[in-house]
Design an enzyme around this catalytic site. Structure first.
Site, PDB file in Angstrom:
ATOM      1  N   TYR A 182      17.238 -11.259   0.955  1.00 17.35           N
ATOM      2  CA  TYR A 182      16.562 -11.702  -0.262  1.00 17.35           C
ATOM      3  C   TYR A 182      16.379 -13.210  -0.193  1.00 17.35           C
ATOM      4  O   TYR A 182      17.346 -13.957  -0.028  1.00 17.35           O
ATOM      5  CB  TYR A 182      17.376 -11.336  -1.502  1.00 17.35           C
TER       6      TYR A 182
ATOM      7  N   GLU B 163       1.926 -15.496   2.780  1.00 16.32           N
ATOM      8  CA  GLU B 163       2.624 -14.490   1.977  1.00 16.32           C
ATOM      9  C   GLU B 163       3.795 -13.867   2.733  1.00 16.32           C
ATOM     10  O   GLU B 163       4.725 -13.346   2.111  1.00 16.32           O
ATOM     11  CB  GLU B 163       1.670 -13.366   1.554  1.00 16.32           C
TER      12      GLU B 163
ATOM     13  N   SER C 260       4.675   0.910  -0.179  1.00 19.19           N
ATOM     14  CA  SER C 260       6.063   0.562  -0.445  1.00 19.19           C
ATOM     15  C   SER C 260       6.154  -0.375  -1.640  1.00 19.19           C
ATOM     16  O   SER C 260       5.188  -1.033  -2.015  1.00 19.19           O
ATOM     17  CB  SER C 260       6.696  -0.098   0.778  1.00 19.19           C
TER      18      SER C 260
ATOM     19  N   SER D 263       0.814  -1.220   0.000  1.00 16.99           N
ATOM     20  CA  SER D 263       0.000   0.000   0.000  1.00 16.99           C
ATOM     21  C   SER D 263       0.845   1.267   0.000  1.00 16.99           C
ATOM     22  O   SER D 263       0.403   2.302  -0.487  1.00 16.99           O
ATOM     23  CB  SER D 263      -0.937   0.005   1.212  1.00 16.99           C
TER      24      SER D 263
ATOM     25  N   ASP E  70       0.636 -10.492  11.877  1.00 16.59           N
ATOM     26  CA  ASP E  70       0.202 -10.619  10.488  1.00 16.59           C
ATOM     27  C   ASP E  70       0.836 -11.860   9.865  1.00 16.59           C
ATOM     28  O   ASP E  70       1.298 -11.830   8.721  1.00 16.59           O
ATOM     29  CB  ASP E  70       0.571  -9.366   9.695  1.00 16.59           C
TER      30      ASP E  70
ATOM     31  N   LYS F 270      13.433  -2.515   0.048  1.00 15.60           N
ATOM     32  CA  LYS F 270      12.091  -1.976   0.250  1.00 15.60           C
ATOM     33  C   LYS F 270      12.156  -0.458   0.151  1.00 15.60           C
ATOM     34  O   LYS F 270      12.850   0.197   0.933  1.00 15.60           O
ATOM     35  CB  LYS F 270      11.558  -2.400   1.611  1.00 15.60           C
TER      36      LYS F 270
ATOM     37  N   ASP G 119       7.844  -8.920   6.762  1.00 17.17           N
ATOM     38  CA  ASP G 119       6.781  -7.915   6.883  1.00 17.17           C
ATOM     39  C   ASP G 119       6.362  -7.712   8.336  1.00 17.17           C
ATOM     40  O   ASP G 119       5.356  -8.238   8.805  1.00 17.17           O
ATOM     41  CB  ASP G 119       5.574  -8.278   6.040  1.00 17.17           C
TER      42      ASP G 119
END
Length: 332
Positions: free
Chosen positions: A99, A147, A31, A29, A143, A48, A161
């Site tokens: 990564y 994903e 980044s 939303s 969260d 990021k 995240d």
């Protein structure tokens, strides 16, 4: 834009000229994440990029710097991505992160349709150890979903995240009145809804208390998706899903594996203090002795071969020409 002083002292500084930007990996939303290569070391990073004007407009500045502080707090965790460096330009803030070449867990669940029980057990156990590492350091992810579970070259997990995560304060007694008031306002902001409805705990949806049990609820939802390839909580609209979550309204298939059913029912409970893994139910050690994990060698998982490692690897790295790889990144 000022940064957290204590955190910034531990994170190397770079400039945008130190990197080649290869391609976009994903975006959120506020980044965008790029595959970047550090020119001096040839190290691959997930970079990021956070647009300053956008996070100001969305009132996300504190959230961004909280994520940076939490990543610094977790710099010695083997199951979380690491913050390698930070830099900024007039337009953007940049975070150089681990990564993970094999994408996220959702890609592999989708590719396989669902996992066999050996694979479910392995990744569930790694998630338990990952949450244990977070909670020992007073971090709640809030969260947890496929994903946000990335996979390394060797197909082991790395949690990512931490924008919705919270760092539980442990020095409340030493705070001044002004500091306590600031913390109270911060907690009120953090209690607002975050995450994905299919995985987020009901107390978060209802602006309830902050509790490590929220992560164990999400763990149960992730386990269900690994077993079936579907969401535990479903609905035609987001409202229907959220309504099902707060009512703990779900149904398991008739032929669902018995031990996994028992585990999910003990994780996905209304009260966070009732969930297996919470301090009130005996802590993570009680979770580890559940029958589903009977053959798990705790503390040795990273030395074992992942069940997915012997299968075809999903190569998430973008294919680029030499010209693409050497293209310098310019800001919008």
């Amino acid at each position: 834009m000022a940064t957290n002083a204590s955190a910034s002292q531990q994170v190397p500084k770079r400039t945008i000229k130190d990197f080649k930007f290869v391609n976009e990996l994903n975006n959120g939303s506020y980044s965008t994440v790029y595959l970047g290569i550090e020119i001096a070391t040839d190290r691959k990073l997930a970079i990021k990029a956070v647009k300053k004007s956008l996070i100001k407009r969305l009132n996300k500045v504190q959230e961004v710097f909280r994520e940076k502080a939490i990543l610094t707090q977790l710099d010695d965790c083997v199951y979380t991505i690491s913050l390698y460096c930070t830099f900024q330009t007039e337009e953007n803030l940049y975070f150089g992160l681990t990564y993970c070449s094999n994408g996220d867990l959702l890609q592999h669940i989708t590719d396989a349709n669902h996992f066999d029980l050996e694979t479910v057990r392995f990744y569930s156990a790694e998630l338990v150890e990952a949450l244990e590492q977070l909670h020992i350091r007073h971090v709640i992810h809030r969260d947890l979903k496929p994903e946000n579970i990335l996979l390394t070259d060797n197909m082991h997990i790395q949690l990512a995240d931490f924008g919705s995560a919270v760092l539980i304060e442990t020095n409340e007694a030493a705070q001044t009145g002004e500091e306590k008031e600031k913390e109270k306002k911060s907690t009120e902001r953090r209690n607002s809804f975050v995450g994905t409805p299919q995985f987020v705990a009901p107390e978060i949806l209802q602006n309830g208390l902050i509790h490590i049990g929220s992560d164990f609820w999400s763990l149960g939802c992730v386990i269900y998706q690994m077993v079936t390839g579907e969401h535990l909580f479903r609905g035609h609209h987001e409202y229907d899903i959220m309504n099902a979550v707060v009512r703990v309204a779900y149904k398991l298939p008739d032929d669902f594996p018995e031990l996994v059913e028992d585990l999910i029912r003990k994780l996905v409970r209304l009260g966070p203090h009732e969930r297996l893994g919470s301090d009130e139910t005996g802590g993570v050690e009680k979770l580890k002795v559940h029958g589903f994990f009977a053959d798990t060698k705790w503390g040795e998982l990273l030395n074992q071969q992942s069940p997915l490692a012997v299968k075809s690897k999903l190569d998430s790295q973008p294919k680029n020409s030499d010209d693409d790889t050497n293209t310098e990144y310019t800001e919008d």
